[in-house]
Design a protein around this motif. Structure first.
Motif, PDB file in Angstrom:
ATOM      1  N   VAL A  73       0.910  -1.253   0.023  1.00 43.59           N
ATOM      2  CA  VAL A  73       0.042   0.085  -0.046  1.00 43.59           C
ATOM      3  C   VAL A  73       0.810   1.200   0.220  1.00 43.59           C
ATOM      4  CG1 VAL A  73      -1.874   1.296   1.155  1.00 43.59           C
ATOM      5  CG2 VAL A  73      -1.731  -1.249   1.441  1.00 43.59           C
ATOM      6  N   ASN A  74       0.699   2.060  -0.843  1.00 47.10           N
ATOM      7  CA  ASN A  74       1.340   3.481  -1.014  1.00 47.10           C
ATOM      8  C   ASN A  74       0.522   4.420  -1.002  1.00 47.10           C
ATOM      9  OD1 ASN A  74       3.369   5.167  -1.495  1.00 47.10           O
ATOM     10  ND2 ASN A  74       4.337   3.968  -2.933  1.00 47.10           N
ATOM     11  N   GLY A  75       0.041   5.135  -0.058  1.00 49.64           N
ATOM     12  CA  GLY A  75      -0.862   5.981  -0.149  1.00 49.64           C
ATOM     13  C   GLY A  75      -2.376   5.491  -0.733  1.00 49.64           C
ATOM     14  N   LEU A  76      -2.996   6.060  -1.862  1.00 49.09           N
ATOM     15  CA  LEU A  76      -4.309   5.489  -2.116  1.00 49.09           C
ATOM     16  C   LEU A  76      -3.834   4.689  -3.483  1.00 49.09           C
ATOM     17  CD1 LEU A  76      -6.709   8.230  -1.832  1.00 49.09           C
ATOM     18  CD2 LEU A  76      -6.711   6.092  -0.861  1.00 49.09           C
ATOM     19  N   VAL A  77      -2.875   4.205  -3.642  1.00 47.81           N
ATOM     20  CA  VAL A  77      -2.541   3.071  -4.564  1.00 47.81           C
ATOM     21  C   VAL A  77      -1.549   1.876  -4.225  1.00 47.81           C
ATOM     22  CG1 VAL A  77      -2.456   4.708  -6.500  1.00 47.81           C
ATOM     23  CG2 VAL A  77      -0.329   4.251  -5.359  1.00 47.81           C
ATOM     24  N   TYR A  78      -1.686   0.973  -4.793  1.00 52.88           N
ATOM     25  CA  TYR A  78      -0.923  -0.140  -4.770  1.00 52.88           C
ATOM     26  C   TYR A  78       0.463  -0.156  -5.298  1.00 52.88           C
ATOM     27  CZ  TYR A  78      -4.849  -1.971  -1.998  1.00 52.88           C
ATOM     28  OH  TYR A  78      -5.784  -2.362  -1.272  1.00 52.88           O
ATOM     29  N   GLU A  79       1.647  -0.409  -4.851  1.00 52.39           N
ATOM     30  CA  GLU A  79       2.824  -0.522  -5.834  1.00 52.39           C
ATOM     31  C   GLU A  79       3.364  -1.858  -5.879  1.00 52.39           C
ATOM     32  OE1 GLU A  79       7.393   0.983  -5.433  1.00 52.39           O
ATOM     33  OE2 GLU A  79       5.873   2.036  -3.983  1.00 52.39           O
ATOM     34  N   LEU A  80       3.786  -2.319  -7.100  1.00 53.52           N
ATOM     35  CA  LEU A  80       4.190  -3.609  -7.417  1.00 53.52           C
ATOM     36  C   LEU A  80       5.794  -3.412  -6.984  1.00 53.52           C
ATOM     37  CD1 LEU A  80       3.905  -6.142  -8.206  1.00 53.52           C
ATOM     38  CD2 LEU A  80       4.798  -5.594 -10.562  1.00 53.52           C
ATOM     39  N   ASN A  81       6.218  -4.198  -5.813  1.00 51.74           N
ATOM     40  CA  ASN A  81       7.347  -4.039  -5.296  1.00 51.74           C
ATOM     41  C   ASN A  81       8.277  -5.297  -5.651  1.00 51.74           C
ATOM     42  OD1 ASN A  81      10.089  -3.311  -3.946  1.00 51.74           O
ATOM     43  ND2 ASN A  81       8.978  -3.264  -2.064  1.00 51.74           N
ATOM     44  N   PRO A  82       9.076  -5.640  -6.547  1.00 53.88           N
ATOM     45  CA  PRO A  82       9.751  -6.908  -6.690  1.00 53.88           C
ATOM     46  C   PRO A  82      10.873  -7.167  -5.513  1.00 53.88           C
ATOM     47  CG  PRO A  82      10.628  -5.217  -8.296  1.00 53.88           C
ATOM     48  CD  PRO A  82       9.736  -4.476  -7.574  1.00 53.88           C
ATOM     49  N   LEU A  83      11.313  -6.100  -4.703  1.00 51.43           N
ATOM     50  CA  LEU A  83      12.008  -6.067  -3.615  1.00 51.43           C
ATOM     51  C   LEU A  83      11.378  -6.089  -2.591  1.00 51.43           C
ATOM     52  CD1 LEU A  83      14.862  -3.232  -4.961  1.00 51.43           C
ATOM     53  CD2 LEU A  83      14.663  -5.901  -5.175  1.00 51.43           C
ATOM     54  N   ALA A  84      10.924  -7.215  -1.907  1.00 57.51           N
ATOM     55  CA  ALA A  84      10.226  -7.341  -0.829  1.00 57.51           C
ATOM     56  C   ALA A  84      10.685  -6.998   0.429  1.00 57.51           C
ATOM     57  CB  ALA A  84       9.678  -8.952  -0.656  1.00 57.51           C
ATOM     58  N   ASP A  85      11.971  -6.766   0.539  1.00 64.29           N
ATOM     59  CA  ASP A  85      12.460  -6.254   1.840  1.00 64.29           C
ATOM     60  C   ASP A  85      12.750  -4.680   2.093  1.00 64.29           C
ATOM     61  OD1 ASP A  85      14.434  -6.432   0.236  1.00 64.29           O
ATOM     62  OD2 ASP A  85      15.999  -7.044   1.170  1.00 64.29           O
ATOM     63  N   LYS A  86      12.359  -4.148   0.990  1.00 60.68           N
ATOM     64  CA  LYS A  86      12.457  -2.770   0.851  1.00 60.68           C
ATOM     65  C   LYS A  86      11.433  -2.020   1.784  1.00 60.68           C
ATOM     66  CE  LYS A  86      12.823   1.187  -2.227  1.00 60.68           C
ATOM     67  NZ  LYS A  86      12.789   1.788  -3.825  1.00 60.68           N
ATOM     68  N   LEU A  87      12.050  -1.335   2.633  1.00 60.21           N
ATOM     69  CA  LEU A  87      11.149  -0.418   3.611  1.00 60.21           C
ATOM     70  C   LEU A  87      10.517   0.809   3.152  1.00 60.21           C
ATOM     71  CD1 LEU A  87      13.071  -1.279   7.028  1.00 60.21           C
ATOM     72  CD2 LEU A  87      11.341  -2.585   6.049  1.00 60.21           C
ATOM     73  N   PHE A  88       9.600   1.378   3.895  1.00 61.44           N
ATOM     74  CA  PHE A  88       9.028   2.403   3.385  1.00 61.44           C
ATOM     75  C   PHE A  88      10.055   3.620   3.835  1.00 61.44           C
ATOM     76  CE2 PHE A  88       4.906   0.282   3.776  1.00 61.44           C
ATOM     77  CZ  PHE A  88       4.550   0.485   2.600  1.00 61.44           C
ATOM     78  N   ARG A  89      10.410   4.627   3.111  1.00 58.77           N
ATOM     79  CA  ARG A  89      11.157   5.875   3.613  1.00 58.77           C
ATOM     80  C   ARG A  89      10.321   6.750   4.376  1.00 58.77           C
ATOM     81  NH1 ARG A  89      13.353   4.917  -1.542  1.00 58.77           N
ATOM     82  NH2 ARG A  89      12.092   6.436  -2.462  1.00 58.77           N
ATOM     83  N   THR A  90       9.154   6.995   3.754  1.00 55.40           N
ATOM     84  CA  THR A  90       8.249   7.914   4.814  1.00 55.40           C
ATOM     85  C   THR A  90       6.826   7.385   4.550  1.00 55.40           C
ATOM     86  OG1 THR A  90       7.768   9.079   2.446  1.00 55.40           O
ATOM     87  CG2 THR A  90       9.510   9.792   3.649  1.00 55.40           C
ATOM     88  N   ASP A  91       6.161   8.179   5.391  1.00 54.09           N
ATOM     89  CA  ASP A  91       4.570   7.715   5.547  1.00 54.09           C
ATOM     90  C   ASP A  91       3.888   8.187   4.567  1.00 54.09           C
ATOM     91  OD1 ASP A  91       2.077   6.992   6.119  1.00 54.09           O
ATOM     92  OD2 ASP A  91       2.216   7.932   8.241  1.00 54.09           O
ATOM     93  N   PRO A  92       3.406   7.524   3.475  1.00 55.16           N
ATOM     94  CA  PRO A  92       2.748   7.951   2.204  1.00 55.16           C
ATOM     95  C   PRO A  92       1.356   8.830   2.714  1.00 55.16           C
ATOM     96  CG  PRO A  92       2.499   5.813   2.123  1.00 55.16           C
ATOM     97  CD  PRO A  92       3.445   6.000   3.263  1.00 55.16           C
ATOM     98  N   TRP A  93       0.638   8.104   3.665  1.00 49.98           N
ATOM     99  CA  TRP A  93      -0.444   8.694   3.945  1.00 49.98           C
ATOM    100  C   TRP A  93      -0.365  10.327   4.534  1.00 49.98           C
ATOM    101  CZ3 TRP A  93      -5.343   7.080   2.980  1.00 49.98           C
ATOM    102  CH2 TRP A  93      -5.557   5.690   2.751  1.00 49.98           C
ATOM    103  N   SER A  94       0.922  10.711   4.890  1.00 50.72           N
ATOM    104  CA  SER A  94       1.090  12.186   5.291  1.00 50.72           C
ATOM    105  C   SER A  94       0.563  13.131   4.141  1.00 50.72           C
ATOM    106  CB  SER A  94       2.492  12.278   5.916  1.00 50.72           C
ATOM    107  OG  SER A  94       3.213  12.155   4.522  1.00 50.72           O
ATOM    108  N   LYS A  95       0.637  12.572   2.852  1.00 49.80           N
ATOM    109  CA  LYS A  95       0.549  13.503   1.678  1.00 49.80           C
ATOM    110  C   LYS A  95      -0.942  13.418   1.258  1.00 49.80           C
ATOM    111  CE  LYS A  95       5.218  12.411  -0.064  1.00 49.80           C
ATOM    112  NZ  LYS A  95       5.804  11.603  -1.317  1.00 49.80           N
ATOM    113  N   ILE A  96      -1.708  12.722   1.855  1.00 53.60           N
ATOM    114  CA  ILE A  96      -3.141  12.538   1.443  1.00 53.60           C
ATOM    115  C   ILE A  96      -4.028  13.519   2.020  1.00 53.60           C
ATOM    116  CG2 ILE A  96      -5.244  11.104   1.609  1.00 53.60           C
ATOM    117  CD1 ILE A  96      -2.812  10.103  -0.291  1.00 53.60           C
ATOM    118  N   ASP A  97      -4.939  14.191   1.244  1.00 56.12           N
ATOM    119  CA  ASP A  97      -5.681  15.412   1.596  1.00 56.12           C
ATOM    120  C   ASP A  97      -7.141  14.814   1.884  1.00 56.12           C
ATOM    121  OD1 ASP A  97      -7.203  17.608   2.044  1.00 56.12           O
ATOM    122  OD2 ASP A  97      -6.944  18.363   0.146  1.00 56.12           O
TER     123      ASP A  97
END
Length: 824
Positions: free
Chosen positions: A510-534
């Motif tokens: 989950v990346n905000g209001l979209v789903y991101e296909l992430n081939p690197l399963a161990d990659k962590l979020f750098r920021t909280d995408p929900w902080s950008k949601i109005d």
């Protein structure tokens, strides 16, 4: 418009007038128009909304081609308004409906003045039409229905002026033109057009030569009106930003203009069951305006039939045909989506009843006046009721502050990185994004691929890249594409969570209001995408102010926020959001299907079962048996099977496959369920059908192998076992079943031993380990591999394979001989 001076005569309908000047009538008509326009403009949406509205705005702005059948009139008129109000494309095109709606109200007033010749009655009827909820709701947004009402009321005025004389000829030709344009604007006018035609023929029944003279010019007028359709191939050839399909060929053009969304997958509603549409219509009529005004309707119907002759009866016939036509023709299931479609189609019939309300007011007020009683008091009461209607309906029709769709589109784009690719298979998501990019120039650095409605074509492609080629025809085709194109430099985003079983290591996050296909399963979020949601302007406590489309959109905020916390390990916080979503939108079947899938994913089978069962009690958003409904039945079948309720599991799986007969996974699931119930012949039929539909699944061929083996078809069994291992070389069950088959059916002990050893290698501790070790040990003893046989047989005996006297004797004898052969 028809000349007001015609009101001064008495025609075949038995009309009379009070002698008031035509000039005064026109002045009042102008006042009614301006008042209606002021009301509709003040409550119009300032930008695009959800569903078709945003497409009409973009199509007008870019002179594009909208969904079938194309709607060229709204695109052309909308473009004109964008010139008049530069820089405000959303508001400008929405005002087309405001002007059309106000024009329709003015035409209703003119009709009533001509028919009743009394200002109070005409104002009451026009007022009832102006504050009617559905017409007012549509008058504030770009769509075809206000324009449809304008053409309908204009046709009524022209028909009212006919008197059966030779003077009618030009008026009949004008009527033909208006009806032709009405049909081009929206096909619902095809119901009213035959009624007008019969009315004209009836008036001229003794002068057939008059009508013959009209045939050629009428045909030319229809042809001239239909020339508007040529907008479609001309604009399609220019490849505008908004374009559905390709109309540059004869077949493409023809398919588009007849391509009305008939929902061919929707089960037919029997005529006896369509009484529910009548009840729905009655409830809508009750909510259209103050219910007390409905008391005037019986008087209006009597007045139209008894006092206004053929003209009055034309009104009644039109209402009957439009009401009955929609009730009988529509084959929609009765749910939120079908109810939504039906209600906007009923605008013309509901406004016809508003006209009859004016007729009823005229009868009542004139009767009171004739008795020498003060008629102004009841007229004032009627006016007060109209004011109450205005206030009540304002809560749902005022769109002046509705910026939810633009904010939602921006939220979708908020966390997508540069040069990303956004895919949406629903117009709920793709229309707002399309229009933000097309009209407002927001985030043109990404590529949007949007599948709209039920067709495979994209209506919007714009951006630096065009990443999807002709090989991508279905959502399922995106698996290989996304795996091949995703990465740090080219991210792929989706507006719904898809299953990527064929993508090792890939995951959807989950990346905000979209789903991101992430081939690197161990990659962590750098920021909280929900902080950008109005989320400004959203109030989840005010459920009643949102229709089902907006509720489904708002539900996405809650569900995806919950999934975000779920993937971060905050399970209880995630459950809070899922619970809020269910409380906010309990009537959504799609929501319950989504929540059921989430709970299944985290292993909470009982909560998943509860959500799925709630889903079956809720109304489906789709008018047809949607895939979400089939998924509910399928997953409930799985849950019931796990609980040991095999009969119920089979019943639900059969319902799922019946609802989605062309879905290969549903056919596969049904075949597998038959197999679990030892119904191999039925299983073979379903599984082979899944193969024909394009499913390539190792489990499918493994089960086919077992079923063909049980039904005595060894050749087909062996072929399917081999196919299963080709599709998934690491599938333990396929090695086991193929090994047992090779051992006891085709009697190939070398192959059997090889397959069963591979089975144990892939699954070191299966439930049948003792028996498999015993079988492999006996084969190795037979092949002279005494050291391996001794080890395997000893383990088999230790695990309890010698559970009968005969097996004990055989295994111990083979073990003893093996040990002797190797000197032990």
């Amino acid at each position: 418009m028809v000349r007001m001076a015609e009101a001064a005569g008495t025609g075949p309908g038995g009309d009379s007038n009070s002698g008031t000047s035509a000039k005064n009538y026109w002045s009042w008509a102008a006042i009614v128009f301006i008042a209606g326009l002021a009301l509709y403009i003040s409550t119009a949406a300032p930008d695009f909304l959800f569903d078709d509205n945003s497409e009409f705005i973009s199509s007008s702005y870019y002179l594009g081609v909208t969904h079938p059948p194309g709607y060229p009139l709204i695109s052309l008129m909308g473009k004109f308004f964008t010139f008049a109000l530069p820089g405000t494309a959303g508001l400008a095109v929405n005002l087309v409906s405001a002007f059309a709606g106000a024009g329709a109200i003015a035409l209703i007033f003119i009709l009533l003045i001509r028919a009743l010749s009394w200002l109070p009655s005409a104002l009451i009827g026009a007022g009832a039409a102006a504050v009617s909820r559905l017409a007012w709701e549509q008058a504030g947004q770009a769509d075809v229905y206000p324009l449809n009402l304008f053409f309908f009321t204009l046709a009524l005025n022209i028909a009212w002026s006919l008197d059966g004389s030779r003077k009618d000829l030009r008026r009949v030709l004008a009527l033909v033109l208006v009806l032709a344009l009405g049909v081009i604007n929206h096909y619902s006018m095809t119901l009213a057009a035959p009624v007008f035609a019969v009315y004209v023929i009836w008036l001229h029944r003794g002068r057939a030569e008059n009508l013959k003279k009209l045939a050629a010019p009428a045909a030319l007028i229809v042809a001239a009106a239909c020339s508007v359709w040529f907008y479609l191939p001309f604009r399609s050839a220019a490849s505008p930003v908004i374009r559905w399909n390709d109309q540059t060929t004869v077949s493409g053009f023809a398919n588009h203009i007849v391509g009305v969304d008939r929902r061919s997958n929707a089960p037919l509603v029997p005529v006896k069951d369509k009484v529910m549409f009548i009840f729905d219509y009655a409830k809508r009529l009750w909510r259209e305006r103050s219910p007390f005004l409905l008391l005037l309707l019986p008087f209006g119907v009597w007045s139209a039939w008894a006092l206004h002759g053929t003209r009055g009866r034309l009104l009644l016939y039109l209402w009957v045909v439009m009401f009955a036509g929609f009730t009988l023709i529509l084959n929609y299931l009765y749910g939120p989506r079908s109810s939504f479609v039906v209600k906007v189609f009923h605008i013309t019939s509901l406004q016809t009843l508003a006209i009859l309300t004016g007729f009823g007011a005229d009868v009542v007020l004139k009767k009171i006046k004739s008795l020498g009683l003060p008629w102004s008091a009841p007229a004032a009461i009627a006016a007060a009721l109209l004011a109450v209607s205005l206030v009540l309906n304002l809560q749902t029709t005022n769109l002046s502050s509705d910026l939810f769709a633009p904010k939602y589109g921006k939220n979708l784009l908020a966390t997508i990185e540069r040069d990303g690719v956004l895919f949406s298979n629903l117009e709920t998501e793709s229309f707002p994004v399309s229009n933000l990019r097309a009209v407002h120039g927001v985030r043109r650095d990404i590529t949007l691929f949007g599948r709209q409605g039920d067709i495979d074509e994209s209506s919007f492609k714009e951006g630096r890249y065009t990443p999807l080629d002709d090989s991508v025809k279905k959502i399922g085709d995106l698996i290989n594409f996304t795996v091949g194109h995703s990465g740090d430099s080219r991210k792929i985003y989706f507006t719904s969570r898809l299953s990527f079983g064929g993508a090792p290591g890939a995951m959807m996050r989950v990346n905000g209001l979209v789903y991101e296909l992430n081939p690197l399963a161990d990659k962590l979020f750098r920021t909280d995408p929900w902080s950008k949601i109005d989320t400004s302007g959203i109030n989840y406590d005010e459920k009643d102010r949102y229709d089902y489309i907006l509720k489904s959109v708002l539900t996405r905020y809650l569900v995806m926020r919950g999934e975000y916390y779920l993937e971060g390990g905050f399970t209880e916080r995630a459950r809070d959001y899922f619970t809020r979503a269910g409380d906010f939108n309990p009537e959504s079947r799609f929501l319950h299907a989504t929540l059921g899938g989430i709970y299944l994913r985290i292993g909470d089978v009982e909560t998943a079962r509860s959500e799925y069962e709630k889903g079956l009690q809720a109304d489906p958003e789709n008018v047809e048996f949607g895939l979400d409904t089939a998924a509910i039945y399928s997953n409930l079948s799985f849950i019931y099977g796990k609980r040991g309720e095999k009969e119920l599991a089979l019943e639900y799986m059969e319902m799922a496959a019946r609802g989605a007969p062309n879905n290969p996974m549903m056919r596969f699931n049904l075949g597998n369920t038959y197999y679990q119930n030892d119904m191999c012949k039925e299983a073979i039929v379903e599984l082979e059908e899944a193969v024909k539909l394009g499913l390539k699944n190792a489990v499918q061929h493994q089960v086919l192998g077992v079923c063909y083996e049980k039904t005595g078809n060894a050749a087909r069994a062996e072929k399917n076992y081999e196919t299963a291992l080709k599709l998934d070389p690491r599938m333990p069950e396929a090695y086991r079943d193929y090994g047992v088959f090779s051992a006891y059916v085709t009697e190939k002990p070398e192959l059997a031993a090889e397959l069963l050893k591979k089975y144990l290698e892939l699954d070191p501790n299966p439930p049948d380990k003792a028996q498999i070790e015993a079988t492999v040990g006996l084969f190795d003893y037979k092949f002279g591999k005494y050291s391996e046989a001794a080890s395997e047989l000893a383990l088999a005996i230790k695990l309890g394979a010698d559970d009968t006297t005969k097996k004990t004797a055989i295994l111990n004898a083979a073990l003893g001989n093996s040990l002797a052969k190797i000197g032990k």
